[in-house]
Write a protein that holds these residues in place. Sequence first.
Motif, PDB file in Angstrom:
ATOM      1  N   GLY A  67      47.350 -21.943  33.428  1.00  0.00           N
ATOM      2  CA  GLY A  67      48.789 -21.602  33.405  1.00  0.00           C
ATOM      3  C   GLY A  67      49.153 -21.123  34.874  1.00  0.00           C
ATOM      4  N   ILE A  68      50.421 -20.872  34.734  1.00  0.00           N
ATOM      5  CA  ILE A  68      51.198 -20.552  36.144  1.00  0.00           C
ATOM      6  C   ILE A  68      52.117 -19.411  35.774  1.00  0.00           C
ATOM      7  N   LEU A  69      51.782 -18.276  36.864  1.00  0.00           N
ATOM      8  CA  LEU A  69      52.658 -17.292  36.655  1.00  0.00           C
ATOM      9  C   LEU A  69      53.608 -17.370  37.925  1.00  0.00           C
ATOM     10  N   ILE A  70      55.220 -17.242  37.560  1.00  0.00           N
ATOM     11  CA  ILE A  70      55.991 -17.411  38.588  1.00  0.00           C
ATOM     12  C   ILE A  70      56.659 -15.758  38.638  1.00  0.00           C
ATOM     13  N   GLN A  71      56.283 -15.077  39.638  1.00  0.00           N
ATOM     14  CA  GLN A  71      56.980 -13.486  39.787  1.00  0.00           C
ATOM     15  C   GLN A  71      57.890 -13.478  40.764  1.00  0.00           C
ATOM     16  N   GLU A  72      58.540 -12.460  40.741  1.00  0.00           N
ATOM     17  CA  GLU A  72      59.351 -11.880  41.796  1.00  0.00           C
ATOM     18  C   GLU A  72      58.558 -11.127  42.753  1.00  0.00           C
ATOM     19  N   VAL A  73      58.541 -11.324  44.077  1.00  0.00           N
ATOM     20  CA  VAL A  73      57.845 -10.573  45.061  1.00  0.00           C
ATOM     21  C   VAL A  73      58.255  -9.347  45.061  1.00  0.00           C
ATOM     22  N   VAL A  74      57.709  -8.112  45.036  1.00  0.00           N
ATOM     23  CA  VAL A  74      58.108  -6.816  45.137  1.00  0.00           C
ATOM     24  C   VAL A  74      58.178  -6.373  46.627  1.00  0.00           C
TER      25      VAL A  74
ATOM     26  N   TYR B  94      61.067 -10.020  54.561  1.00  0.00           N
ATOM     27  CA  TYR B  94      61.165  -9.476  53.218  1.00  0.00           C
ATOM     28  C   TYR B  94      59.428  -9.138  52.971  1.00  0.00           C
ATOM     29  N   PHE B  95      59.350  -7.915  52.468  1.00  0.00           N
ATOM     30  CA  PHE B  95      57.968  -7.581  52.448  1.00  0.00           C
ATOM     31  C   PHE B  95      57.914  -6.242  51.647  1.00  0.00           C
ATOM     32  N   PRO B  96      56.918  -5.767  50.903  1.00  0.00           N
ATOM     33  CA  PRO B  96      56.650  -4.429  50.074  1.00  0.00           C
ATOM     34  C   PRO B  96      56.166  -3.398  51.354  1.00  0.00           C
ATOM     35  N   LEU B  97      56.582  -2.095  51.215  1.00  0.00           N
ATOM     36  CA  LEU B  97      56.308  -1.072  52.047  1.00  0.00           C
ATOM     37  C   LEU B  97      54.598  -1.093  52.042  1.00  0.00           C
ATOM     38  N   TYR B  98      54.123  -1.401  50.924  1.00  0.00           N
ATOM     39  CA  TYR B  98      52.713  -1.178  51.145  1.00  0.00           C
ATOM     40  C   TYR B  98      52.020  -1.920  49.861  1.00  0.00           C
ATOM     41  N   ALA B  99      50.835  -2.592  49.964  1.00  0.00           N
ATOM     42  CA  ALA B  99      50.400  -3.343  48.813  1.00  0.00           C
ATOM     43  C   ALA B  99      48.711  -3.121  48.851  1.00  0.00           C
ATOM     44  N   GLY B 100      48.071  -3.368  47.928  1.00  0.00           N
ATOM     45  CA  GLY B 100      46.581  -3.376  48.020  1.00  0.00           C
ATOM     46  C   GLY B 100      45.965  -3.523  46.699  1.00  0.00           C
TER      47      GLY B 100
ATOM     48  N   ARG C 233      41.806  -0.425  48.757  1.00  0.00           N
ATOM     49  CA  ARG C 233      42.064  -1.083  50.020  1.00  0.00           C
ATOM     50  C   ARG C 233      43.687  -1.320  50.267  1.00  0.00           C
ATOM     51  N   LEU C 234      44.291  -0.735  51.447  1.00  0.00           N
ATOM     52  CA  LEU C 234      45.604  -0.444  51.661  1.00  0.00           C
ATOM     53  C   LEU C 234      46.177  -1.038  52.709  1.00  0.00           C
ATOM     54  N   VAL C 235      47.281  -2.203  52.733  1.00  0.00           N
ATOM     55  CA  VAL C 235      47.929  -2.484  53.901  1.00  0.00           C
ATOM     56  C   VAL C 235      49.352  -2.297  53.758  1.00  0.00           C
ATOM     57  N   MET C 236      49.764  -2.431  54.902  1.00  0.00           N
ATOM     58  CA  MET C 236      51.500  -2.422  55.018  1.00  0.00           C
ATOM     59  C   MET C 236      51.700  -3.905  54.593  1.00  0.00           C
ATOM     60  N   GLY C 237      52.911  -4.200  53.810  1.00  0.00           N
ATOM     61  CA  GLY C 237      53.346  -5.553  53.629  1.00  0.00           C
ATOM     62  C   GLY C 237      52.760  -6.341  52.269  1.00  0.00           C
ATOM     63  N   LEU C 238      52.711  -7.371  52.615  1.00  0.00           N
ATOM     64  CA  LEU C 238      52.054  -8.257  51.321  1.00  0.00           C
ATOM     65  C   LEU C 238      50.593  -7.844  51.450  1.00  0.00           C
ATOM     66  N   GLY C 239      50.097  -7.916  50.115  1.00  0.00           N
ATOM     67  CA  GLY C 239      48.743  -7.528  50.023  1.00  0.00           C
ATOM     68  C   GLY C 239      47.514  -8.398  50.250  1.00  0.00           C
TER      69      GLY C 239
ATOM     70  N   ILE D  22      42.322  -3.757  40.326  1.00  0.00           N
ATOM     71  CA  ILE D  22      43.543  -3.980  40.073  1.00  0.00           C
ATOM     72  C   ILE D  22      44.427  -4.294  41.538  1.00  0.00           C
ATOM     73  N   GLU D  23      45.484  -5.137  41.317  1.00  0.00           N
ATOM     74  CA  GLU D  23      46.512  -5.351  42.799  1.00  0.00           C
ATOM     75  C   GLU D  23      47.691  -4.589  42.371  1.00  0.00           C
ATOM     76  N   PHE D  24      48.062  -4.198  43.460  1.00  0.00           N
ATOM     77  CA  PHE D  24      49.520  -3.438  43.294  1.00  0.00           C
ATOM     78  C   PHE D  24      50.357  -3.513  44.373  1.00  0.00           C
ATOM     79  N   ALA D  25      51.640  -3.445  44.237  1.00  0.00           N
ATOM     80  CA  ALA D  25      52.626  -2.993  45.408  1.00  0.00           C
ATOM     81  C   ALA D  25      53.728  -2.153  45.166  1.00  0.00           C
ATOM     82  N   SER D  26      54.406  -1.870  46.334  1.00  0.00           N
ATOM     83  CA  SER D  26      55.602  -0.826  46.095  1.00  0.00           C
ATOM     84  C   SER D  26      56.639  -1.270  47.086  1.00  0.00           C
ATOM     85  N   ASP D  27      57.980  -1.029  46.618  1.00  0.00           N
ATOM     86  CA  ASP D  27      59.048  -1.184  47.428  1.00  0.00           C
ATOM     87  C   ASP D  27      59.249   0.066  47.870  1.00  0.00           C
ATOM     88  N   GLY D  28      58.675   1.084  47.990  1.00  0.00           N
ATOM     89  CA  GLY D  28      59.060   2.338  48.519  1.00  0.00           C
ATOM     90  C   GLY D  28      59.421   3.194  47.576  1.00  0.00           C
ATOM     91  N   GLU D  29      60.034   2.735  46.584  1.00  0.00           N
ATOM     92  CA  GLU D  29      60.418   3.545  45.328  1.00  0.00           C
ATOM     93  C   GLU D  29      59.492   3.370  44.196  1.00  0.00           C
TER      94      GLU D  29
END
Length: 777
Positions: free
Chosen positions: A496-503, A511-517, A539-545, A674-681
Amino acid sequence: MERYKNVDKDILVERAKELECLYLIDEALASTPFPAVMQEVANLIPVGFKNMDSCLVTIGFDGEIYRSKPMAEVSDEIETPIILNRCARGYIKVGYPPNTFPPGEEAFLPEEKRLLNIIAGRIAEFQQHRIGEESEDYKNKWKTILDLLQKTDNKMLLYVCSRMITLLSSMRPDLLHGIYNKMGWQEHTHKGEVNAPLKMLPDIDVLQLSETLFAAASTCIDDQKIFEDINLWIYQRKTYDLARIVSKKHTDARSIIDALRKYIENAKTIEGFNAATNRWLKVELIRRFLTENHNLITTTQDHIRIESFCDLLESFIGSSSEIGKIGGKGAGIFIAREIIEANKDREPLLEGIKTPRTWYISAEELANLLSENELDELNEHKYKDIVEIRSTYPRIIQLFKNLRFPAHINHALSEVLDFCTDNPLIVRSSSLLEDQLDASFSGKYKSLFIPNAGTKSERKKQLIEGILEVYASMYNPDSIQYRKKRNLLDFSEQMGILIQEVVGRKVGPYYFPLYAGMAFSCNELRWSPRIRREDGLLRLVMGLGTRAVDRVGDDFPTLISPGQPGLRVNQTPDEIKKYSPQMIDLIDLEKRQFSSMPIRQLIKEQGNSITKINQVASTFKDELIKDTNIYTANFNKDEFVVTFEGLFRNTQFLAKIKAVLDVLRENLGYPVDIEFASDGESLYLLQCRPQSRNLDNAPVALPADIPHSDTIFTARKYVSNGKVTGIKTVVYVDPEEYVKLSKHEDYLRVSYAVSELNRTLPRRSFILLGPGLGQSR
């Protein structure tokens, strides 16, 4: 003589009050509807008692309580039962607060006790009359429904009769004997099974059955109950028919959505829905769209809402004639979201956890694509020699890039792009085998970022090429070797395929999330003896995970244990600076591509535009690391280090991550990754899968007094528990020589050599040592 006249006057006043009380109560019983009349009677009873202002009245009837005033402490109290058909259906209590009367004075007159008995009798008469009227009304109602079913819907009538037979078998089995005889049925009285076929019952005359059955039922069951049960059974049958639509293999998505919405609406309006039908429906939905794993179905069905499948199917892309599953990655995030939603009330930290908008391409569409393009020979690709698999994989990618989607997929992708016009997209694999217990397929299939920029035609071309390339990754050598190692080669894999909006947010041309990991329930990389496995790892980074998954060169993700945030890996400012994230992955909207750049450069160019930059970056000055003040910081001149100190100390981020890990582990029954990301909010959950695990995680006892000459390497931390036996060969990549490599081609040659050794050396008989090779494939 005057004294006796006063006594007589007092008695007359009391009698007048009692008569006034009875008059008012009779008036209320004649004109006030039930159950409001019970509250009205409670309010009126104090009128008949000598201290009306202090009198406290409580009426209990059929489990409901009615009070004249808010409950207070009562010292003096009398009580009388409300008797209806020789059964106590309730009571009336009258009392006073302490110290209402002087010492020695009786709180209640004999006449007041008789008054209370009279009132209880009036209430019983009122209820008896009401029940008689309602009973006749209910009798007419259920007979009307039964008559309608007899004339219009024999299938529904037969179902209602079968439910009544079940009810009578538990209440009055003796009545069923007469019904069976009248219908000419032979009762099955033998207990246990016999090795001979039972006689077939004669054809059922459902009209005769219904007349006979309900005539008998009305002799022992209240007319109101018959009416309510018939309505409930009709509802249950209708919900059963709706559930049956879901279980049909070739039902299209729109029909399923319509059926589910009708089912949900019925469940809201009619009490006593069929729990068995509800569970069957949920299990069918889970089995059809999410997973066949019976353990996971049993574990998760209590948490999953039927309403959520409506949302899923609104975003489902697939053939109208055959609907497949959304794949392991899609199922993992769907189930995780439902568990989090179900536990928000008891764990407030879960509030505000989101998932990005997602579209699902059915796992069966890949097989349809291959069949329509006559590429069935690719089914044998996985059985070829690994050398041939590697050499033909680039050709397969190009072959897929030239395929054409059928009309229904093209139309659906156009709708996705109409909905999502501003944000970049990510195309993620979601095969049936992905994110399973002990087979996560982590990193084996591709995920591709789509800039989603330009004209709609250009955006659609980007999206289609991305989907086709992710499809092609199912044939890459790494995934095939992974399947072979786990005896999954013969499994009919579907993707299957997932198409997701990038956080994320737009910052200048990027364009990038404030942090992801990534976060793990179990910490297998403990840098302190005070950290426990169950404290978890982040494990945390700035930008895309992407850089949180695999460490690249001298770029390091920030590591922290959410259960022990005070125990840091690096302590001195120099260590924190050296082992901090150096690069950021992002989407360059102007160049329309995934890109990487130094974090220092990004902050210098766009620091003023990065929302909440003080949460991720600290200032390095005078050999010290300090908090970033967004009002005084000079982003052109100051030196910044990504530490996430503002995020860790000033927000509930770590507590939220720990709460997510704990609730998922508790409800799924295994540790998660788990994988996660934040747009700052907002914090977005992107993926949830079982964490890779060893059956035995206890430390292995090491032999004592090993000669120095026999020691290959030592480590005091960062090595997880485990034991590997039967090693015959050690492959060693010299780290000093490795870091001297300057060309990308040289790194590729090392990677190719390692791959060849993986292929040629016997399975599980060698160990590979070298810099950054823990992630080698």
